[in-house]
Design a protein around this motif. Structure first.
Motif, PDB file in Angstrom:
ATOM      1  N   VAL A   1       0.839  -1.201   0.000  1.00 31.97           N
ATOM      2  CA  VAL A   1       0.000   0.000   0.000  1.00 31.97           C
ATOM      3  C   VAL A   1       0.873   1.249   0.000  1.00 31.97           C
ATOM      4  CG1 VAL A   1      -1.670   1.350   1.350  1.00 31.97           C
ATOM      5  CG2 VAL A   1      -1.996  -1.115   1.072  1.00 31.97           C
ATOM      6  N   ARG A   2       1.856   1.310   0.905  1.00 35.92           N
ATOM      7  CA  ARG A   2       2.731   2.495   0.981  1.00 35.92           C
ATOM      8  C   ARG A   2       3.533   2.674  -0.298  1.00 35.92           C
ATOM      9  NH1 ARG A   2       2.911   0.529   6.109  1.00 35.92           N
ATOM     10  NH2 ARG A   2       4.792  -0.673   5.781  1.00 35.92           N
ATOM     11  N   LEU A   3       4.086   1.589  -0.817  1.00 37.39           N
ATOM     12  CA  LEU A   3       4.896   1.687  -2.028  1.00 37.39           C
ATOM     13  C   LEU A   3       4.035   2.069  -3.232  1.00 37.39           C
ATOM     14  CD1 LEU A   3       7.557   1.464  -3.498  1.00 37.39           C
ATOM     15  CD2 LEU A   3       7.242  -1.017  -3.589  1.00 37.39           C
ATOM     16  N   THR A   4       2.874   1.466  -3.350  1.00 34.37           N
ATOM     17  CA  THR A   4       1.990   1.781  -4.467  1.00 34.37           C
ATOM     18  C   THR A   4       1.541   3.240  -4.403  1.00 34.37           C
ATOM     19  OG1 THR A   4       1.236  -0.509  -4.602  1.00 34.37           O
ATOM     20  CG2 THR A   4      -0.167   1.157  -5.626  1.00 34.37           C
ATOM     21  N   THR A   5       1.216   3.708  -3.197  1.00 34.42           N
ATOM     22  CA  THR A   5       0.810   5.105  -3.020  1.00 34.42           C
ATOM     23  C   THR A   5       1.937   6.041  -3.441  1.00 34.42           C
ATOM     24  OG1 THR A   5      -0.681   4.495  -1.228  1.00 34.42           O
ATOM     25  CG2 THR A   5      -0.006   6.803  -1.339  1.00 34.42           C
ATOM     26  N   ALA A   6       3.145   5.764  -2.996  1.00 33.92           N
ATOM     27  CA  ALA A   6       4.292   6.616  -3.341  1.00 33.92           C
ATOM     28  C   ALA A   6       4.585   6.561  -4.843  1.00 33.92           C
ATOM     29  CB  ALA A   6       5.519   6.194  -2.544  1.00 33.92           C
ATOM     30  N   LEU A   7       4.530   5.369  -5.427  1.00 30.63           N
ATOM     31  CA  LEU A   7       4.800   5.248  -6.863  1.00 30.63           C
ATOM     32  C   LEU A   7       3.742   5.960  -7.699  1.00 30.63           C
ATOM     33  CD1 LEU A   7       6.087   1.571  -7.166  1.00 30.63           C
ATOM     34  CD2 LEU A   7       7.409   3.672  -7.543  1.00 30.63           C
ATOM     35  N   THR A   8       2.476   5.905  -7.283  1.00 37.04           N
ATOM     36  CA  THR A   8       1.448   6.604  -8.059  1.00 37.04           C
ATOM     37  C   THR A   8       1.689   8.111  -8.040  1.00 37.04           C
ATOM     38  OG1 THR A   8      -0.110   6.611  -6.205  1.00 37.04           O
ATOM     39  CG2 THR A   8      -0.361   4.862  -7.821  1.00 37.04           C
ATOM     40  N   ARG A   9       2.225   8.618  -6.942  1.00 36.03           N
ATOM     41  CA  ARG A   9       2.568  10.053  -6.890  1.00 36.03           C
ATOM     42  C   ARG A   9       3.720  10.354  -7.844  1.00 36.03           C
ATOM     43  NH1 ARG A   9       3.069  10.016  -0.947  1.00 36.03           N
ATOM     44  NH2 ARG A   9       0.942   9.671  -0.284  1.00 36.03           N
ATOM     45  N   VAL A  10       4.745   9.517  -7.826  1.00 38.06           N
ATOM     46  CA  VAL A  10       5.899   9.746  -8.697  1.00 38.06           C
ATOM     47  C   VAL A  10       5.494   9.599 -10.164  1.00 38.06           C
ATOM     48  CG1 VAL A  10       8.187   8.907  -9.370  1.00 38.06           C
ATOM     49  CG2 VAL A  10       7.588   9.064  -6.958  1.00 38.06           C
ATOM     50  N   TYR A  11       4.736   8.552 -10.473  1.00 41.88           N
ATOM     51  CA  TYR A  11       4.303   8.320 -11.849  1.00 41.88           C
ATOM     52  C   TYR A  11       3.215   9.297 -12.285  1.00 41.88           C
ATOM     53  CZ  TYR A  11       6.844   3.858 -12.063  1.00 41.88           C
ATOM     54  OH  TYR A  11       7.808   2.885 -12.077  1.00 41.88           O
ATOM     55  N   GLY A  12       2.514   9.892 -11.335  1.00 37.93           N
ATOM     56  CA  GLY A  12       1.450  10.819 -11.683  1.00 37.93           C
ATOM     57  C   GLY A  12       0.208  10.117 -12.205  1.00 37.93           C
ATOM     58  N   VAL A  13      -0.025   8.891 -11.763  1.00 39.66           N
ATOM     59  CA  VAL A  13      -1.176   8.107 -12.218  1.00 39.66           C
ATOM     60  C   VAL A  13      -2.059   7.815 -11.021  1.00 39.66           C
ATOM     61  CG1 VAL A  13      -1.906   5.877 -13.159  1.00 39.66           C
ATOM     62  CG2 VAL A  13       0.117   7.012 -14.068  1.00 39.66           C
ATOM     63  N   GLU A  14      -3.356   8.047 -11.187  1.00 40.79           N
ATOM     64  CA  GLU A  14      -4.316   7.701 -10.151  1.00 40.79           C
ATOM     65  C   GLU A  14      -5.394   6.849 -10.784  1.00 40.79           C
ATOM     66  OE1 GLU A  14      -5.738  10.965  -7.762  1.00 40.79           O
ATOM     67  OE2 GLU A  14      -3.922  12.092  -8.229  1.00 40.79           O
ATOM     68  N   LEU A  15      -5.591   5.634 -10.273  1.00 39.48           N
ATOM     69  CA  LEU A  15      -6.598   4.742 -10.838  1.00 39.48           C
ATOM     70  C   LEU A  15      -7.987   5.358 -10.773  1.00 39.48           C
ATOM     71  CD1 LEU A  15      -5.479   1.190  -9.681  1.00 39.48           C
ATOM     72  CD2 LEU A  15      -5.352   2.185 -11.956  1.00 39.48           C
ATOM     73  N   GLY A  16      -8.271   6.135  -9.755  1.00 38.86           N
ATOM     74  CA  GLY A  16      -9.573   6.783  -9.650  1.00 38.86           C
ATOM     75  C   GLY A  16      -9.855   7.681 -10.846  1.00 38.86           C
ATOM     76  N   LYS A  17      -8.815   8.338 -11.372  1.00 39.60           N
ATOM     77  CA  LYS A  17      -8.992   9.205 -12.529  1.00 39.60           C
ATOM     78  C   LYS A  17      -9.267   8.398 -13.792  1.00 39.60           C
ATOM     79  CE  LYS A  17      -6.425  13.178 -10.884  1.00 39.60           C
ATOM     80  NZ  LYS A  17      -5.308  14.073 -11.107  1.00 39.60           N
ATOM     81  N   LEU A  18      -8.795   7.147 -13.831  1.00 44.08           N
ATOM     82  CA  LEU A  18      -9.061   6.314 -14.995  1.00 44.08           C
ATOM     83  C   LEU A  18     -10.546   5.980 -15.092  1.00 44.08           C
ATOM     84  CD1 LEU A  18      -6.119   3.753 -14.803  1.00 44.08           C
ATOM     85  CD2 LEU A  18      -6.338   5.687 -16.365  1.00 44.08           C
ATOM     86  N   PHE A  19     -11.235   5.891 -13.953  1.00 51.57           N
ATOM     87  CA  PHE A  19     -12.632   5.477 -13.928  1.00 51.57           C
ATOM     88  C   PHE A  19     -13.599   6.654 -13.844  1.00 51.57           C
ATOM     89  CE2 PHE A  19     -10.407   1.857 -11.859  1.00 51.57           C
ATOM     90  CZ  PHE A  19     -10.582   0.963 -12.900  1.00 51.57           C
ATOM     91  N   ARG A  20     -13.111   7.844 -13.542  1.00 54.75           N
ATOM     92  CA  ARG A  20     -13.970   9.003 -13.340  1.00 54.75           C
ATOM     93  C   ARG A  20     -14.572   9.462 -14.658  1.00 54.75           C
ATOM     94  NH1 ARG A  20     -10.750  13.839 -11.369  1.00 54.75           N
ATOM     95  NH2 ARG A  20     -10.393  14.050 -13.569  1.00 54.75           N
TER      96      ARG A  20
END
Length: 174
Positions: A114-133
């Motif tokens: 969870v912590r690593l995925t959260t940090a990587l999504t910030r670095v990559y600039g990708v949020e899964l929620g935005k993919l579905f919105r």
């Protein structure tokens, strides 16, 4: 001629030319500087059907989903938690390549993922929620509410997606 979209423009590789270093279990792992599109395949797979789950939750709640609707949808898919964990592992295998077996030897906890995925999504600039919105979700038709953010932005900050190093954040003295 100027281009509206320039895929040759500066990419994250400039910021992290050797990849994104991650310290875990006293070891260093290098994640790719850019998120490969194929890394999302396990999460978005038809077998996992997270999009279907999201659709069921939203349909059952008329778009106002709460914990009850999510839990009910999960109970209708009892194999989902195991499939989701497998998809996360598959995603990390894609991201880490040859380093993946060494990563698994560190025996990551759910919290580590969870912590690593959260940090990587910030670095990559990708949020899964935005993919579905939906496209208009940041706009409001109501006279009593206002958008939480503008529908468009002028620019992206230069440091967008940056996660500062904090080597002591996982250390504990007590």
């Amino acid at each position: 001629m100027s281009f509206v979209i320039d895929l040759d423009a500066e990419r994250r590789e400039v910021q992290y030319p050797d990849g994104i270093p991650v310290k875990f279990g006293g070891e260093q792992f290098i994640f790719p500087a850019e998120l490969p599109a194929e890394a999302l395949d396990p999460i978005l797979s038809d077998e996992l059907d997270l999009v279907g789950l999201l659709g069921d939750v939203l349909e059952s709640s008329d778009g106002d989903a709460g914990v009850t609707e999510v839990v009910t949808a999960l109970f209708r898919r009892p194999s989902l938690p195991r499939k989701f964990l497998a998809a996360i592992r598959d995603t990390y295998a894609i991201l880490l390549g040859d380093q993946y077996e060494e990563f698994l030897k560190q025996r990551p906890f759910i919290g580590d993922y969870v912590r690593l995925t959260t940090a990587l999504t910030r670095v990559y600039g990708v949020e899964l929620g935005k993919l579905f919105r939906s496209a208009g979700s940041s706009e409001s038709d109501s006279q009593t509410s206002s958008p939480t953010s503008p529908a468009t932005t002028e620019s992206t900050p230069e440091g967008s997606g940056f996660v500062p190093d904090n080597p002591d954040s996982s250390d504990s003295d007590g």
